[in-house]
Design an enzyme around this catalytic site. Structure first.
Site, PDB file in Angstrom:
ATOM      1  N   TYR A  41       0.842  -1.189   0.000  1.00 35.59           N
ATOM      2  CA  TYR A  41       0.000   0.000   0.000  1.00 35.59           C
ATOM      3  C   TYR A  41       0.874   1.235   0.000  1.00 35.59           C
ATOM      4  CZ  TYR A  41       0.816   0.994   4.971  1.00 35.59           C
ATOM      5  OH  TYR A  41       1.389   1.328   6.174  1.00 35.59           O
ATOM      6  N   ARG A  60       8.405   4.666  -4.198  1.00 38.12           N
ATOM      7  CA  ARG A  60       8.401   3.690  -3.100  1.00 38.12           C
ATOM      8  C   ARG A  60       7.400   2.576  -3.391  1.00 38.12           C
ATOM      9  NH1 ARG A  60       7.337   5.578   3.017  1.00 38.12           N
ATOM     10  NH2 ARG A  60       5.247   5.961   2.156  1.00 38.12           N
ATOM     11  N   ARG A 108      -6.254 -20.791  -2.493  1.00 38.49           N
ATOM     12  CA  ARG A 108      -5.323 -20.549  -1.398  1.00 38.49           C
ATOM     13  C   ARG A 108      -4.110 -21.466  -1.498  1.00 38.49           C
ATOM     14  NH1 ARG A 108      -3.681 -21.752   3.720  1.00 38.49           N
ATOM     15  NH2 ARG A 108      -3.467 -19.998   5.159  1.00 38.49           N
ATOM     16  N   HIS A 110       0.309 -20.868  -0.477  1.00 39.54           N
ATOM     17  CA  HIS A 110       1.325 -19.912  -0.055  1.00 39.54           C
ATOM     18  C   HIS A 110       2.261 -19.487  -1.179  1.00 39.54           C
ATOM     19  CE1 HIS A 110       0.026 -21.203   3.933  1.00 39.54           C
ATOM     20  NE2 HIS A 110       0.680 -20.168   4.449  1.00 39.54           N
ATOM     21  N   LYS A 155       6.416  -1.686   2.265  1.00 43.90           N
ATOM     22  CA  LYS A 155       5.165  -1.094   2.776  1.00 43.90           C
ATOM     23  C   LYS A 155       4.034  -2.088   2.511  1.00 43.90           C
ATOM     24  CE  LYS A 155       2.971   3.470   3.182  1.00 43.90           C
ATOM     25  NZ  LYS A 155       3.351   3.695   4.592  1.00 43.90           N
ATOM     26  N   GLU A 187      11.769   2.485  14.535  1.00 40.68           N
ATOM     27  CA  GLU A 187      10.753   3.461  14.151  1.00 40.68           C
ATOM     28  C   GLU A 187       9.583   3.346  15.103  1.00 40.68           C
ATOM     29  OE1 GLU A 187       9.666   2.491  10.136  1.00 40.68           O
ATOM     30  OE2 GLU A 187       9.512   0.367  10.574  1.00 40.68           O
TER      31      GLU A 187
END
Length: 297
Positions: A41, A60, A108, A110, A155, A187
Site C-alpha cells: 500500500y 516507493r 489458497r 502460499h 510497505k 521506528e
C-alpha cells in the site's frame, strides 16, 4: 451491522478499472491480500488540491511491488489521473489518497502464483491536521521492543505488527509507540523517529529494518535548505532518552515533537528549535508544491 460499517461513506473509489461508491466496492474472499496480506500500500497526502511528493511516493510503491515480485499494473500518468479524479470533489481540504495493490485472486496456496491479475484499489480520506494546541505542547510516547519481521522496508498490507504496537500506545494514552531492535532505535508504529543532538537531526539508516518514509528525503532537503546538519546512523536507546529533541514524521503527522517518553522528559520538555524550523519549512514546501502543481495542471 456495526455502526461504523453502517456509516461507510459513499465517496468515490477506484477498484480494478472502475469508479464506484466506497460502500459498494467488493473484492473476492480469495484475494491474496485478504487471505495472506500479500500486497502493498501507499498513502499520498494532498494539500491545496494537489498530491504532495507524489513521484517519491510512487517510486516507493514501485520498490515495494518489486520486493513482492508484482509488476506495477499502471503507469505514473495513470496513477496520477486516478488521484486527480478522486480528490477533485474534496476541494482544498487536506486529504490522504490510499493505494493498495495485491497479487490478485487465486486458490489458497502460499506459493507466489504466476500470471495473476493484481487487484488495484484507491480511495481518499480526509486528513485532519494535528491541532496547533497539540503542536505547541508536544506529545507523549511510550517504547516497546520491535517484534516485527525483518523486512520492514516493504510497505506491506501485512500490518498486524503495526496494529499491535500502536495498541500499546493507545492503552497507555500516548501518541505513538517508539520501537527498538535490541539497543537500536528503529521506528514508531506508524511514524519514523528522529533525534536532535547539538543541532544535528539524526535518524536510523535506510535498511530493511525501517520503512524509509518519504519524509526521509524531504527532511534531508529541508535541513540542507535551512542549514541544519543531517545524519543517518544507528541511534542507541540512551541517545534517544538523552536527546535535545525527539521528533516523529509521517504523512499524517508531518513532523511532530515528542516531549515525554516512558514518562521521562525529553530535552527541556517543550518543542525545540529544530522541530519549529522543520515544521515551518514543511508548510512552505506544501504551499510551493500546491502552487507549482496548480499552475501546471
Amino acid at each position: 451491522m456495526h455502526p461504523i460499517t453502517d456509516a461507510l461513506p459513499a465517496t468515490l473509489c477506484y477498484l480494478d478499472g472502475e469508479y464506484t461508491a466506497l460502500r459498494d466496492a467488493k473484492i473476492s474472499v480469495l484475494d491474496r491480500g485478504f487471505i495472506f496480506g500479500d500486497g502493498i500500500y501507499e498513502v499520498v497526502p494532498v494539500y491545496g488540491g494537489q498530491p504532495f511528493c507524489f513521484e517519491e511516493h510512487m517510486a516507493r510503491l514501485d520498490r515495494s511491488l518489486a520486493e513482492l515480485q508484482i509488476a506495477n499494473p499502471l503507469s505514473l500518468a495513470q496513477w496520477r489521473d486516478i488521484v486527480m479524479r478522486l480528490i477533485a470533489p474534496g476541494g482544498n481540504a487536506p486529504q490522504a489518497v490510499y493505494f493498495q495493490i495485491t497479487r490478485g485472486v487465486a486458490p489458497r496456496d502460499h506459493a507466489m502464483i504466476k500470471g495473476l491479475t493484481p487487484t488495484v484499489f484507491v480511495m481518499v480520506n480526509p486528513l485532519p491536521p494535528v491541532s496547533d494546541a497539540v503542536r505547541a505542547k508536544g506529545v507523549t510516547c511510550v517504547t516497546a521492543d520491535d517484534f516485527r519481521w525483518q523486512k520492514a522496508h516493504i510497505k506491506s498490507t501485512s500490518l498486524l505488527g503495526a496494529v499491535l504496537s500502536r495498541q500499546i500506545s493507545v492503552e497507555a494514552g500516548a501518541a505513538d509507540t517508539v520501537m527498538f531492535r535490541g539497543d537500536s532505535l528503529s521506528e514508531a508504529s506508524s511514524s519514523n523517529v528522529w533525534i536532535v543532538k547539538d543541532g544535528v537531526l539524526i535518524g536510523p539508516p535506510k535498511d530493511n529494518l525501517v520503512l524509509t518514509g518519504i519524509r526521509y528525503g524531504l527532511l534531508e532537503r529541508l535541513c540542507r535548505e535551512g542549514g541544519i546538519p543531517f545524519a543517518l546512523r544507528r541511534v542507541s536507546r540512551d541517545e534517544v532518552f538523552g536527546a535535545d529533541e525527539l521528533i516523529l514524521s509521517s504523512a499524517s503527522k508531518e513532523v511532530l515533537p515528542v516531549v515525554t517518553l516512558d514518562g521521562k522528559t525529553i530535552g527541556n520538555g517543550h518543542p525545540g528549535p529544530i522541530y519549529k524550523s522543520l515544521y515551518a519549512a514543511y508548510q512552505q514546501a506544501k504551499q510551493r508544491n500546491a502552487e507549482k502543481q496548480g499552475a501546471t495542471a
